[in-house]
Design an enzyme around this catalytic site. Structure first.
Site, PDB file in Angstrom:
ATOM      1  N   CYS A  77     -10.507  -6.257   1.069  1.00  0.00           N
ATOM      2  CA  CYS A  77     -10.302  -7.318   2.061  1.00  0.00           C
ATOM      3  C   CYS A  77     -11.606  -8.061   2.349  1.00  0.00           C
ATOM      4  CB  CYS A  77      -9.667  -6.741   3.326  1.00  0.00           C
ATOM      5  SG  CYS A  77      -9.018  -8.019   4.430  1.00  0.00           S
ATOM      6  N   HIS A 180      -4.776  -4.704   1.000  1.00  0.00           N
ATOM      7  CA  HIS A 180      -5.174  -3.371   1.470  1.00  0.00           C
ATOM      8  C   HIS A 180      -4.402  -2.301   0.692  1.00  0.00           C
ATOM      9  CE1 HIS A 180      -7.572  -4.523   5.009  1.00  0.00           C
ATOM     10  NE2 HIS A 180      -6.801  -5.595   5.016  1.00  0.00           N
ATOM     11  N   GLU A 182      -4.840   0.746   0.806  1.00  0.00           N
ATOM     12  CA  GLU A 182      -4.640   1.901   1.703  1.00  0.00           C
ATOM     13  C   GLU A 182      -3.433   1.728   2.617  1.00  0.00           C
ATOM     14  OE1 GLU A 182      -6.803  -0.490   2.109  1.00  0.00           O
ATOM     15  OE2 GLU A 182      -7.318  -0.831   4.203  1.00  0.00           O
TER      16      GLU A 182
END
Lengths: 198, 251
Positions: A77, A180, A182
């Site tokens: 990001c 992202h 994650e």
């Protein structure tokens, strides 16, 4: 395997740590230059604002450190944006790993219903490098951003939002995703796993 | 294309999920982390955890719960309820929360939006607005819909945006828990007047209601609780139906 997550004044670094834990990998969140340099893999996450974050990185000499790293590095990001040459956000000179320019989405809501930030799940395509294995066929991943990197020679994935932009970049040992991983469910977990296995 | 989002909302009281009908008569429906993980697996695009009693009882949102959620769930989640100070927001962010939903505190102190946006970024700040339509006017309520304010929905949403909110979560109190559809007209007006995403909440009772809120309502995301908790609509079925209707869905 030694995974370092660079600790700095950015938000939600723990999400990356937790995502790696779900893969059975224990990472270390650290700002210690020696720990970062000696890690097998380095993750440079980030949620925040470009100008102040770059200022922080310079003050803590993390800018030189990141650029000098030789092992695989993954920017996420804001991490991706800061690895570019320059960002329109605060007219910020960034790390210059990638030549691509970071620009703000121009709000063209009235014609097309686009909103800024782009917030939510969008597809990535034109996937290159080992970060994206063959099982990933134009998958949806999670984005939250108002600025994007233009498309250039280092682009390894693109996404369409108001126009095409770089969803991921790669140069030598440096990788970066605008989305992202994650937070991108099983697809994101796979991408993180691919990075760890590089 | 950016997909429209389906967001199950888990209202939490004493560590358990609950769903109120018109904000009252609270019923218990399960463990929030387990339920959240299940929804994520089924294809929920995001999750919202609201500590519905927090603001009334002045209780801090449970940082421990947030950390447990962050450890187990691999999609973005928002936490709200009773957050009134920057220090609370900081603690929740540190615990792994992606977004913070703020409601009563920012109606009382709008500058808190600026402070949170400056401190943590707009993407972290979801301004939740509970409003009720009465005599043609949408009045904003606080404290879980208990107290009316002098604010009007559209002007307040616009102010929240200009102060740095990253998203608006609008709940129509007239529609909440009634399952007769979302307040599409008001949602469309909100969505058109704002340049940030709008999450529509209140009124989901059928798959068609979601279609309506994404088409007529121009919502960026649709939020619901009881229809998911009570298994009236399964998320995979809902997303397939909406995709078949030509709405962009992550499937």
């Amino acid at each position: 395997m030694n995974i370092a997550i660079i600790k700095y004044n950015a938000g939600n670094i723990r999400s990356v740590e937790f995502a790696l834990q779900r893969l059975g990998i224990q990472a270390e969140i650290t700002a210690d230059p020696e720990r970062i340099k000696s890690a097998d893999k380095v993750i440079f996450p980030g949620v925040g604002e470009a100008f102040n974050t770059m200022k922080y990185l310079r003050e803590h000499k993390l800018d030189e450190l990141i650029v000098s790293l030789k092992q695989p590095v993954l920017g996420i990001c804001l991490g991706l944006q800061l690895m570019c040459r320059h960002s329109e956000e605060g007219d910020t000179e960034c790390l210059g790993i990638f030549d691509e320019e970071v620009k703000r989405f121009i709000n063209v809501r009235e014609e097309n219903g686009y909103k800024v930030p782009q917030m939510g799940w969008n597809t990535i395509s034109g996937l290159q490098t080992m970060l994206f294995d063959a099982s990933l066929d134009n998958p949806y991943v999670y984005f939250v951003h108002s600025y994007y990197a233009t498309i250039g020679s280092h682009t390894i994935a693109t996404t369409q939002y108001t126009q095409s932009f770089s969803a991921a970049l790669h140069k030598n040992n440096f990788y970066a995703t605008q989305f992202h991983p994650e937070k991108s469910g099983p697809v994101g977990a796979q991408i993180l796993k691919n990075f760890i296995e590089l | 294309m950016l997909a429209k989002r389906i967001i199950p909302c888990l209202d939490i009281k004493d560590g358990q999920t609950v769903k109120g009908v018109n904000f009252l008569d609270i019923k218990n429906v399960g463990d929030p982390v387990e339920l959240g993980a299940l929804y994520a697996q089924q294809g929920a695009d995001e999750l919202v955890f609201l500590d519905i009693t927090a603001s009334h009882e002045k209780r801090k949102t449970l940082v421990e719960l947030v950390q447990r959620i962050a450890r187990h769930i691999n999609i973005p989640f928002t936490v709200g309820g009773g957050v009134s100070e920057l220090a609370d927001a900081d603690a929740l962010l540190a615990a792994g929360c992606d977004k913070l939903s703020i409601n009563s505190a920012v109606v009382r102190n709008p500058k808190l939006i600026d402070q949170m946006a400056n401190g943590f970024g707009s993407q972290f700040v979801v301004v939740a607005i509970d409003a009720k339509l009465d005599c043609g006017k949408w009045t904003v309520f606080v404290n879980g819909g208990r107290i009316a304010t002098d604010k009007e929905l559209f002007t307040w949403a616009k102010e929240a945006e200009s102060r740095g909110a990253g998203e608006i979560l609008f709940t129509s109190m007239n529609h909440d828990g009634v399952k007769t559809g979302f307040a599409c007209e008001a949602i469309a007006q909100l969505s058109e007047s704002l340049s940030i995403p709008v999450i529509a909440s209140g009124g989901a009772g059928s798959m068609e209601h979601f279609k309506d809120v994404f088409t007529y309502g121009k919502a960026d995301a649709g939020l619901a609780a009881s229809i998911f908790h009570f298994k009236e609509i399964a998320i995979p079925d809902l997303k397939k139906y909406l995709a078949d209707q030509g709405i962009t869905m992550r499937i």
